[in-house]
Design a protein around this motif. Structure first.
Motif, short mmCIF file in Angstrom:
data_model
loop_
_atom_site.label_atom_id
_atom_site.label_comp_id
_atom_site.label_asym_id
_atom_site.label_seq_id
_atom_site.Cartn_x
_atom_site.Cartn_y
_atom_site.Cartn_z
N TYR A 281 0.74 -1.03 0.09
CA TYR A 281 -0.19 0.11 0.02
C TYR A 281 0.94 1.33 0.18
CZ TYR A 281 -2.79 3.70 1.87
OH TYR A 281 -3.60 5.19 1.93
N ALA A 282 1.94 1.23 0.93
CA ALA A 282 2.77 2.24 0.83
C ALA A 282 3.59 2.46 -0.46
CB ALA A 282 4.00 2.27 2.18
N ARG A 283 4.19 1.51 -1.04
CA ARG A 283 4.89 1.39 -2.31
C ARG A 283 3.83 1.85 -3.35
NH1 ARG A 283 6.68 -4.31 -4.33
NH2 ARG A 283 4.29 -3.96 -4.81
N ASP A 284 2.75 1.36 -3.49
CA ASP A 284 2.16 1.45 -4.89
C ASP A 284 0.90 2.54 -4.76
OD1 ASP A 284 3.51 -0.76 -5.59
OD2 ASP A 284 2.05 -2.24 -4.98
N SER A 285 0.62 2.89 -3.60
CA SER A 285 -0.52 4.02 -3.63
C SER A 285 -0.06 5.11 -2.67
CB SER A 285 -1.65 3.23 -3.01
OG SER A 285 -2.83 4.13 -2.89
N ALA A 289 1.11 8.85 -4.15
CA ALA A 289 0.45 10.10 -3.98
C ALA A 289 0.86 11.31 -3.19
CB ALA A 289 -1.08 9.63 -3.10
N LYS A 290 1.72 10.88 -2.12
CA LYS A 290 2.40 11.80 -1.33
C LYS A 290 3.31 12.52 -1.91
CE LYS A 290 4.61 12.00 3.20
NZ LYS A 290 5.09 10.97 4.45
N LEU A 332 12.41 6.28 -0.28
CA LEU A 332 11.66 5.10 0.13
C LEU A 332 11.15 4.61 -1.56
CD1 LEU A 332 9.83 6.74 3.07
CD2 LEU A 332 11.14 4.61 2.94
N LEU A 333 10.74 5.05 -2.30
CA LEU A 333 10.20 4.57 -3.46
C LEU A 333 11.39 3.90 -4.38
CD1 LEU A 333 7.27 7.22 -4.49
CD2 LEU A 333 6.84 4.89 -3.70
N ASP A 334 12.46 4.58 -4.54
CA ASP A 334 13.42 4.22 -5.20
C ASP A 334 14.19 2.93 -4.28
OD1 ASP A 334 13.37 6.07 -7.07
OD2 ASP A 334 15.17 7.50 -6.07
N GLY A 335 14.04 3.12 -3.14
CA GLY A 335 14.52 1.75 -2.33
C GLY A 335 13.79 0.43 -2.39
N PHE A 336 12.53 0.68 -2.60
CA PHE A 336 11.41 -0.46 -2.74
C PHE A 336 11.80 -1.00 -4.25
CE2 PHE A 336 8.09 1.42 0.30
CZ PHE A 336 8.76 0.78 1.41
#
Length: 711
Positions: A281-285, A289-290, A332-336
């Motif tokens: 949820y954090a990674r994909d949404s 959005a944030k 965080l997104l790049d890390g994921f």
């Protein structure tokens, strides 16, 4: 029902930690004596576990950042970005302490930090889990359970705050499995003593944020003042410097690769024990959005302040904070993307569920309940995000605050919502007053109008139930500001203490809008309480089982960070972010000159460049590097909130300040990868060198106790 699965909670951490992972509660260090000795920490664990003894008694919180006393006269050292609010508060276009720096040569010259600059000294921590959880029944609805817990917490806080010099809290640990009552002395007269120019304190700006190599002198000094009786007091010229019981000795001896460090501070939030569904949820949404929302808001602020130095100064702190959150979220997104942490967690989750299925006394319905409450939490979080986009206005937030306060004031204090009790009034006034330094009507109007337009385009799942019909049209926003006087500080504060009927009848457009939106806001809040109550019922059972599973493997067990005092340790260490690249653990002043372009954000002060070229290194020259080190890396486990944390050597002497992490480390909030997780610290020798050679802060160098290397 799960008590037969695990060791008692009091024994958590008794197994050996792996690598340098862990943000430990001080009392847990008693079970980590072997680890501390292995790393090279000479301070007995008994001392580290005692908040009344050095060095823990010198570690303080700033309410969002960490800091430490460095003299017996209340002198506090922290990061430049942690003192930024006080620096910005005292800056004007004519006297811009952000770009010029500030140094008080005498105590009479020290500047007020403002009502939001506070120092918290933790002196007591006690386990109150039994009292918080007493009387809870699984037949309760979520909201009934949540409110029962809140009543217990408010009673525990009221009992603790009979002496008004203390501020108390009862945070949960292990997602509601345990509760500790924490007592802190809150010092509310805090003054700005010294901050270097942002050409030092924020060298590299957002370009270098979370990057390595780094060359930032991220430090500033504050001073805590109290009444003549030694107790916290409102700001007054009659106050005297706080006589800090303990303070850290500063060591200019430095460190080398492989040396141990001990780090103490107040880390904000981590999510190490969340489920794969929460990660996805954090990674994909949530995070995408944030990022989109932050960037859009920053663009509006930039456009609205362009051409006005005064407006830019007013929004400097706001923009800096948003930029920092943006960079971290993108990291965080790049890390994921770089490492599929959700897939790693899938494997762990499958192993846990297989283990759990074999436990004879374990209620097997728990995991299905867990998945259901997590799904409900995610759905509601989408609406809460939508609410934040639709209400992005400081005037609207102020109006909602004074109206809610008026409604809560009609109840007995113990029955008021947390955040609106009598104990919170000072903080509410401080928030309302803060706009004096960080508000421009045209900028707020642009942010609100643009936010409404973005909200209209959000996915239906992010629209708040019942909200859309109540919101003003974006083109109607200018008229709201023309019909409101809340932009004036005195009028804004004048509504504090007024009754709800008077506010509801007021002709002010934003007060009217706050009243109009209140029902939807309360519905959202009540639905959050219902979901939280269900989470508080199910998650602790899950966490207790996870702890039992981890203990059975000899893995470290520590609570997620929650802004309470924690200790971590590690070693000075390089790392390899990708194949063929190795990054060393130190940067030096020569790197500042190499990066200097004369254009922001790589503009170094002329005096600094001259001192480097003249090689005036003095006692701060590293014998191995042959120059003055600026920043260094360690394997310590940190996160947001650890900014300003004291980095100590094995003897408890201050040798650095934590201020950042490498970009590759940002996902450590979710998963600790020992090979690439590195914290970035200011080398205290660089701070001392700047103070001596560039800013000539001789009065502060004399005030601190500094141990210089032997010649």
């Amino acid at each position: 029902m799960l008590k037969h699965l695990i060791l008692p909670v009091a024994l958590l951490g008794a197994t050996a930690a792996q690598a340098d992972e862990g943000q430990w509660q001080p009392h847990q260090l008693l079970q980590l004596k072997g680890e501390l000795k292995r790393v090279g920490i000479a301070i007995p664990a008994e001392k580290l576990a005692d908040l009344a003894k050095h060095p823990m008694s010198a570690i303080v919180s700033l309410g969002g950042c960490s800091a430490s006393f460095v003299s017996d006269a209340g002198l506090v050292v922290t990061n430049h970005h942690c003192g930024y609010g006080a620096i910005q508060r005292n800056s004007t276009a004519e006297h811009n302490y952000i770009t010029d720096g500030f140094l008080a040569k005498t105590r009479a010259e020290e500047l007020p930090g403002g009502p939001n600059t506070l120092v918290y000294v933790t002196d007591k921590v006690e386990n109150v889990s039994a009292r918080v959880l007493k009387g809870l029944d699984n037949k309760m609805s979520g909201i009934e359970r949540h409110e029962a817990v809140e009543r217990s917490i408010k009673a525990l806080i009221a009992e603790c705050e009979t002496d008004k010099m203390y501020r108390c809290s009862v945070p949960s640990f292990h997602r509601g499995l345990e509760y500790y009552r924490i007592r802190q002395m809150m010092i509310r007269d805090v003054r700005l003593v010294y901050a270097p120019s942002d050409k030092i304190g924020n060298y590299g700006g957002d370009v270098d944020n979370y990057e390595w190599p780094r060359h930032t002198g991220d430090y500033s000094f504050l001073r805590a003042y109290v009444g003549k009786d030694g107790r916290p007091a409102d700001p007054s010229p009659d106050n005297v410097p706080y006589k800090s019981k303990d303070f850290l000795v500063v060591s200019a001896a430095g460190l080398k690769n492989g040396d141990p460090v001990l780090l103490a501070g107040y880390p904000g939030r981590t999510s190490r024990y969340k489920l794969p569904s929460e990660i996805r949820y954090a990674r994909d949404s949530a995070y995408p959005a944030k990022v989109a929302e932050l960037q859009a808001d920053l663009d509006v602020i930039a456009a609205s302040t362009q051409g006005s130095a005064a407006d830019a100064v007013r929004y400097a702190s706001v923009a800096k904070g948003l930029h920092n959150v943006m960079k971290k979220t993108r990291g965080l997104l790049d890390g994921f993307a770089r490492k599929d942490i959700a897939a790693v967690k899938d494997v762990q989750d499958a192993e846990f569920r297989a283990w759990y299925a074999k436990q004879p006394r374990a209620p097997q319905a728990l995991l299905a309940e867990l998945d259901a409450v997590i799904a409900a939490d995610i759905a509601l979080s989408n609406e809460e995000f939508g609410w934040s986009v639709a209400t992005n206005s400081d005037l609207l937030k102020s109006a909602r605050t004074v109206y809610r306060l008026a409604l809560e004031n009609g109840k007995p204090d113990a029955e008021r919502e947390s955040g609106f009790q009598q104990r919170d009034l000072t903080f509410i006034k401080a928030r309302l007053n803060r706009l004096e330094q960080s508000y421009v009507g045209a900028v707020d109007r642009a942010r609100f109008g643009a936010g409404l337009q973005r909200y209209a385009k959000l996915a239906p799942a992010m629209h708040v139930q019942g909200l859309d019909a109540l919101l003003p049209a974006a083109d109607a926003v200018p008229a709201l500001y023309q019909s409101s006087q809340l932009g004036d500080t005195a009028r804004r504060l004048g509504w504090v203490g007024q009754d709800a009927a008077a506010i509801a009848a007021a002709p002010d457009a934003f007060l009217q809008l706050a009243v109009k939106l209140h029902g939807v806001a309360m519905s959202l809040e009540e639905r959050r309480k219902e979901v939280d109550g269900q989470l508080e019922r199910v998650i602790p059972q899950y966490m207790q089982a996870v702890i039992g599973w981890k203990e059975s493997q000899g893995k470290p067990v520590y609570p997620d960070a929650n802004s309470t005092l924690r200790v971590t340790y590690g070693t000075v260490a390089p790392y390899s972010p990708r194949d063929g690249i190795s990054k060393g653990p130190f940067t030096t002043v020569e790197g500042i000159v190499e990066k200097h372009t004369g254009k922001e954000p790589f503009v170094a002060p002329a005096a600094l460049i001259e001192a480097v070229k003249a090689k005036r290194y003095g006692l701060f020259k590293d014998p191995v590097l042959g120059t003055v080190p600026v920043n260094f890396l360690t394997s310590a486990d940190t996160t947001g909130g650890n900014s300003g944390s004291a980095v100590m050597n094995g003897h408890g002497e201050l040798i650095g300040l934590n201020f950042d992490s490498t970009y590759e480390s940002i996902t450590k909030d979710w998963y600790f990868d020992r090979d690439i997780t590195r914290a970035i610290h200011l080398d205290i020798r660089y701070m001392l060198w700047v103070m001596k050679e560039v800013d000539h802060a001789d009065n502060l160098l004399k005030e601190m106790s500094i141990k210089y290397p032997k010649k």
